[in-house]
Design an enzyme around this catalytic site. Structure first.
Site, mmCIF file in Angstrom:
data_model
loop_
_atom_site.group_PDB
_atom_site.id
_atom_site.type_symbol
_atom_site.label_atom_id
_atom_site.label_comp_id
_atom_site.label_asym_id
_atom_site.label_seq_id
_atom_site.Cartn_x
_atom_site.Cartn_y
_atom_site.Cartn_z
ATOM 1 N N ASP A 1 0.957 -1.206 -0.157
ATOM 2 C CA ASP A 1 -0.028 -0.082 -0.020
ATOM 3 C C ASP A 1 0.901 1.361 0.059
ATOM 4 O O ASP A 1 1.933 1.453 0.537
ATOM 5 C CB ASP A 1 -0.887 0.016 1.058
ATOM 6 N N GLU B 1 1.188 -0.476 -4.791
ATOM 7 C CA GLU B 1 0.449 0.903 -5.177
ATOM 8 C C GLU B 1 1.163 1.894 -5.536
ATOM 9 O O GLU B 1 1.488 2.739 -4.652
ATOM 10 C CB GLU B 1 -0.463 0.851 -4.135
#
Length: 471
Positions: free
Chosen positions: A210, A257
């Site tokens: 993330d 990400e």
């Protein structure tokens, strides 16, 4: 002579994992089991495998902030009978397995055992970049491991990012009120790597990082507390820290990400991991809204990296949940986009599981963390596309369109083809194909198509896809 064709309808690095995984391949698909509990994923593993997914991706499983009194709503408003927010598991208070939203360490082990039984690999969403907004909730074990609370954060870690294109601010500043962790602190790297290796020992075979673009690479400026931007070297197994190294790095699938923007050093991130094709997803959603594709979309991946280093999606949990950028789009649109992406030769498609009971008026549906998503992940057209991708491994793609881009054909050599109708109208098509001459019935509905002298003819229903195989 004409032929007839039918469709085939807590351990550290010194402890080796019980079973070694095969190296990842580009032909695999990922199911993002968003907010499903670990028990729910385990209970549905047979269906996940039968639907043709190679990986299932969990939401974050580390210890997290307990918000709204521990309520289990996906998203609640003041005065709702059940409180809760899905994003609390993106607010770590410690890096150990288990949280109140998704399940315990034993639940994770059991889920991985189920995945192994059905031949599915587990990707875990991990987030070393920040802690909970309320940083006083960080647990003593974490503070002690890094030499005190002040050593857990970058020097700029509580300074809000003003310019996301300024790489020093982007990689060391506070994002959305989330304090920025000093990921270059060797004590933190050692503590975090113990968590990752524990996940691997229990059965994890990949990681989604993330906010990966908020953790610096070598060319990025240094935070005053850092000596080297070497987090990715440690996290991907290129180097160890304090005698500890990442387990089985060659068998893991790791992607980040890395949302696209100006000044993002994508080529450097590519040296460590695959990346999310966020711009391509946006363009694909525009095409689905318009009911047709343009030629540029068929050849341009809108990324500096080659498509074999990209995770592709029609939508992500962020585009669905945050600004609801994609939440108004119908399940049929998502399905057509999925078949198009999955039938293609390159990219690694990720299917986002929308909440159970969700509609275009009620995005949260049944509004419960832990519950399984809706049935779209195992819709017959989705399953047919997943299996087509596996069957077409190594075969080159050739894409053609008809009806001004409303109908798309993805041929994979002369072995098979996918037809996708992006429009909301029935279409009668005659288009070039690489399929051999013959009569075909599609894998899901049995619709008949005919190929003669390099042209495919037939009718396609509104917002429907078809998979054809040459035997």
């Amino acid at each position: 002579m004409k032929a007839s064709y039918l469709l085939l309808g807590l351990a550290l690095a010194s402890t080796a994992p019980a079973a070694m995984a095969q190296a990842p391949t580009e032909d695999e698909t990922i199911l993002h089991a968003w907010t499903w509990s670990l028990d729910t994923i385990a209970a549905n593993m047979k269906d996940i495998a039968a639907a043709g997914y190679a990986y299932v991706q969990t939401s974050p499983v580390q210890t997290c902030y307990v918000g709204d009194g521990g309520g289990m709503a996906l998203f609640s408003e003041e005065g709702d009978s059940v409180m809760g927010k899905w994003y609390y598991y993106y607010q770590p208070t410690d890096w150990r397995i288990g949280n109140y939203m998704l399940g315990s360490r034993d639940d994770f082990r059991n889920m991985c055992d189920s995945a192994r039984h059905y031949g599915v690999k587990v990707i875990v969403d991990v987030l070393p970049n920040h802690t909970a907004i309320d940083h006083t909730a960080v647990l003593p074990n974490l503070d002690n491991a890094v030499g005190g609370h002040e050593n857990l954060y970058h020097a700029n870690g509580f300074t809000p990012i003003r310019d996301y294109n300024d790489r020093l601010e982007c990689t060391t500043g506070e994002m959305g009120a989330l304090p920025d962790v000093n990921t270059e602190n060797p004590d933190f790297q050692y503590y975090y790597l113990q968590y990752v290796n524990d996940l691997i020992n229990l059965g994890a075979r990949g990681f989604r990082y993330d906010t990966a673009k908020h953790i610096g690479v070598h060319s990025d400026p240094l935070d005053p507390k850092a000596e080297r931007n070497n987090f990715w070297d440690v996290a991907t197994g290129r180097e160890g820290v304090k005698g500890l190294t990442l387990l089985m790095p060659d068998s893991l699938y790791i992607y980040g990400e890395v949302l696209q923007d100006k000044n993002v050093p994508e080529k450097e991130y590519e040296e460590y991991m695959d990346m999310t094709a966020s711009s391509y997803g946006h363009v694909l959603r525009d095409a689905l809204r318009a009911g047709k594709v343009n030629e540029d979309m068929l050849t341009n991946w809108y990324h500096s990296s080659t498509p074999d280093h990209l995770v592709t999606w029609v939508e992500s949990h962020d585009t669905y949940c945050n600004a609801h950028e994609s939440a108004d789009m119908t399940d049929e649109m998502m399905r057509m986009g999925w078949v198009f992406l999955t039938a293609r030769q390159h990219g690694r498609p990720l299917f986002y599981s929308r909440p159970a009971g969700s509609t275009r008026e009620n995005y949260w549906g049944n509004n419960r963390i832990g519950a399984r998503g809706n049935d779209e992940f195992k819709h017959p057209e989705v399953v047919a596309a997943n299996k087509f991708r596996t069957a077409m491994s190594g075969k080159a793609e050739e894409i053609t369109t008809a009806k001004e881009g409303a109908v798309i054909e993805i041929c994979r050599g002369d072995a098979g083809a996918a037809l996708v109708n992006f429009s909301d109208k029935e279409q009668k098509v005659k288009m070039a194909t690489s399929l051999p001459d013959g009569e075909y019935a599609d894998a899901v509905y049995g619709n008949k198509f005919k190929v003669s002298k390099g042209n495919l003819e037939g009718r396609v229903a509104p917002m429907t896809s078809y998979i054809l195989y040459a035997n």
